[in-house]
Design an enzyme around this catalytic site. Structure first.
Site, PDB file in Angstrom:
ATOM      1  CE  LYS A  57      -1.817   2.461   2.903  1.00 51.20           C
ATOM      2  NZ  LYS A  57      -1.703   3.807   2.153  1.00 51.20           N
ATOM      3  N   GLY A  82       7.564   4.948   7.378  1.00 51.23           N
ATOM      4  CA  GLY A  82       6.695   6.096   7.467  1.00 51.23           C
ATOM      5  C   GLY A  82       6.757   7.027   9.317  1.00 51.23           C
ATOM      6  CB  THR A 122       7.417   7.366  15.459  1.00 51.64           C
ATOM      7  OG1 THR A 122       8.577   8.157  14.794  1.00 51.64           O
ATOM      8  CG2 THR A 122       7.277   7.340  17.080  1.00 51.64           C
ATOM      9  CD  GLU A 172      13.957   1.132   6.531  1.00 50.21           C
ATOM     10  OE1 GLU A 172      13.207   1.638   6.224  1.00 50.21           O
ATOM     11  OE2 GLU A 172      14.480   0.146   6.761  1.00 50.21           O
ATOM     12  CB  CYS A 221      13.526   9.990   7.278  1.00 57.70           C
ATOM     13  SG  CYS A 221      14.478   8.412   5.941  1.00 57.70           S
ATOM     14  CD  GLU A 263       9.687  13.367  11.444  1.00 52.17           C
ATOM     15  OE1 GLU A 263       9.383  12.354  10.938  1.00 52.17           O
ATOM     16  OE2 GLU A 263      11.309  12.499  10.399  1.00 52.17           O
TER      17      GLU A 263
END
Ligand code: NAD
Length: 491
Positions: free
Chosen positions: A183, A236, A238, A258, A292, A395
């Site tokens: 997806k 994607g 956290t 990740e 990232c 982030e």
């Protein structure tokens, strides 16, 4: 979602790829897909649900026995055909990625799509070098390890490097003989859709790869929780990773996560300053800061801080924020209106927390008529914030960097490790002993010395703390997607 029938006649409907065919979602419903540089809907994404996931998982299950027993040389051959087809269409895919994501076309052409080709090729061929271990016990017995594919792998990828990360995850799964239901991000579905069509052209057997588009909380959640999907690989945010960890735990699925980062970029006074400056500008703003691995906290040793900062700001001001489709553009659009608002919110928060915005901090003036409603934000440098404030702990994932002075090695290690994240770090220094010492003490899955984002597909890749669980890349990926079984023979 807006659905006006006049517009729909001309707008491309993206299709799911299930059991070798391009198909509409069961619901018949679509989501708008926006070109962020124009702020306009330009295509529509299937709003798939559980029914589409069930169909895709059933197709993948059915294809598994044959694909897992297909000689690895044959799997390699088909995957190499996909890579060749993709390579022939780099320009077409780069343009599509640029329109879908807002990234500069030069970046899509030189990084995103070539890396997608490389991922497919690397894992296609790596399987022919993959060997397992043997453990003899003197001359009484021998153990050997079998590594078998695990079945249907569920793969979820994000919007920042759409085809790059999609292929990074599906390729090792397919090469090791798993079948896949993937997806892609609903925000950037276009190149995964185009890739699906390449798979048909390349002769990938039906059901081996299935691509189901849709929303995370609906389509993605149905995939990761599915009882017939024992393996889940996710890249994607956290918070999403947390919800996937919770959803997969009751079935003891094998999961690789990740996730986000708040990466330190550390410049010592003895560094080659030209190199550190150029590297830090890239690390701060590549892909509009939406990588990232971006170094969103820039630590500079006190003795050179002011001089470094002046030059860093001057270089940042020179970055050309422009139409992503133009070759000279350094900074394109950020991915969506919602994401732009999030970035703006963090700049406001930085001011409330006592920070000074030295450049950027706002959307630019009109870029051109085509992009007048686009989602742009100037590269932004902030100072005056300590490491404990929210802006330096959370982030932002945009073109925003905070510059922070430090007095010595010990202090910068503490600063660098002071967030919940631990994905990557850069160290700029000419003192080789210090470089190794600091690298050893950083809580980070990857450390670059005098570099940023040199990526070798063979190395273990992933994060510590809230940045990740497990590692992918090279052998790590091949091991992740296989189940080891020890066989002991009494000699
Ligand atoms: P996101 O977590 O919002 O979405 C990622 C994917 O997960 C999308 O396909 C989304 O539809 C899906 N999803 C959302 N909710 C879900 C759920 N409940 N169940 C299953 N799937 C769900 O992330 P994003 O905004 O697309 O991407 C940006 C984030 O990704 C940043 O945090 C960035 O740091 C991170 N990222 C990490 C890496 C890495 O290698 N560590 C690489 C790229 C991006």
């Amino acid at each position: 979602m807006a659905d006006d029938s006049r517009r729909n006649k001309t707008m491309e409907n993206i299709a799911n790829y299930i059991n070798g065919e391009m198909v509409a979602p069961a619901s018949g419903e679509y989501l708008d897909n926006v070109d962020p540089a124009r702020g306009e809907v330009y295509s529509r994404v299937p709003d798939s649900d559980e029914r589409d996931i069930d169909k895709a998982v059933a197709a993948a299950r059915q294809a598994f026995p044959e694909w897992s027993k297909t000689p690895s040389a044959q799997r390699t051959k088909i995957m190499l055909r996909i890579a060749d087809l993709l390579e022939q269409r780099i320009d077409e895919f780069a343009r599509a990625e640029c329109i879908d994501n807002g990234k500069p076309i030069s970046l899509a052409r030189t990084l995103d799509i070539p890396r997608a080709v490389a991922n497919t090729r690397f894992f296609a061929t790596s399987i022919t070098h993959f060997a397992t271990e043997a453990h003899p016990i003197d001359d009484t017995a021998i153990n050997y390890t079998l590594r078998n594919p695990r079945g249907v792998a569920g793969i979820i990828s994000p919007w920042n490097l759409p085809l790059y990360l999609f292929t990074w995850k599906i390729s090792p799964a397919l090469a090791t003989g798993n079948t896949v239901v993937a997806k892609p991000s609903e925000i950037t579905p276009m190149t995964a859709y185009m890739y699906s069509r390449l798979c048909i052209e390349a002769g990938l057997p039906p059901g081996v790869l299935n691509v189901v588009h849709g929303q995370g909380a609906k389509t993605g959640a149905a995939l990761v929780a599915h009882r017939d999907v024992p393996t889940v690989s996710f890249t994607g945010g956290t918070r999403t990773g947390q919800s996937i960890a919770i959803a997969t735990a009751p079935r003891f699925k094998k999961v690789s996560l990740e996730m986000g980062g708040k990466n330190p970029n550390i410049v010592f006074a003895d560094a080659n300053l030209e190199q550190a400056l150029a590297g830090s500008v890239r690390a701060s703003f590549a892909n509009q800061g939406q990588v990232c691995l971006c170094g969103s906290r820039l630590f500079v040793e006190q003795s050179i801080h002011d001089r470094f900062l002046d030059r860093f700001v001057a270089m940042t001001r020179k970055l050309n924020v422009g139409d992503p489709l133009e070759d000279g553009t350094d900074q394109g659009a950020v991915v969506s209106r919602q994401h732009l608002e999030k970035i703006k919110g963090y700049v406001e928060l930085a001011k409330q927390e006592g920070g000074q915005v030295l450049c950027g901090g706002k959307s630019p003036d009109l870029i051109n008529d085509r992009c007048k409603d686009g989602h742009f934000f100037e590269p932004t440098v902030i100072t005056g914030l300590n490491t404990a404030c929210r802006v330096n702990r959370e982030e932002i994932f945009g073109p925003v960097v905070c510059v922070i002075p430090f007095k010595d090695e010990q202090q910068v290690i503490e600063y660098a490790n002071s967030t919940d994240y631990g994905l990557s770090a850069s160290i700029w220094t000419n003192d080789i002993s210090r470089a190794h010492r600091v690298a050893a003490n950083l809580q980070s899955g990857t450390v670059w010395i005098n570099a940023w984002m040199i990526r070798d597909l063979r190395v273990p890749f992933g994060g510590m703390k809230s940045s990740g669980v497990g590692r992918e890349g090279g052998l790590e990926s091949l091991r992740f997607f296989t189940e080891p079984k020890n066989v002991c023979v009494n000699i």
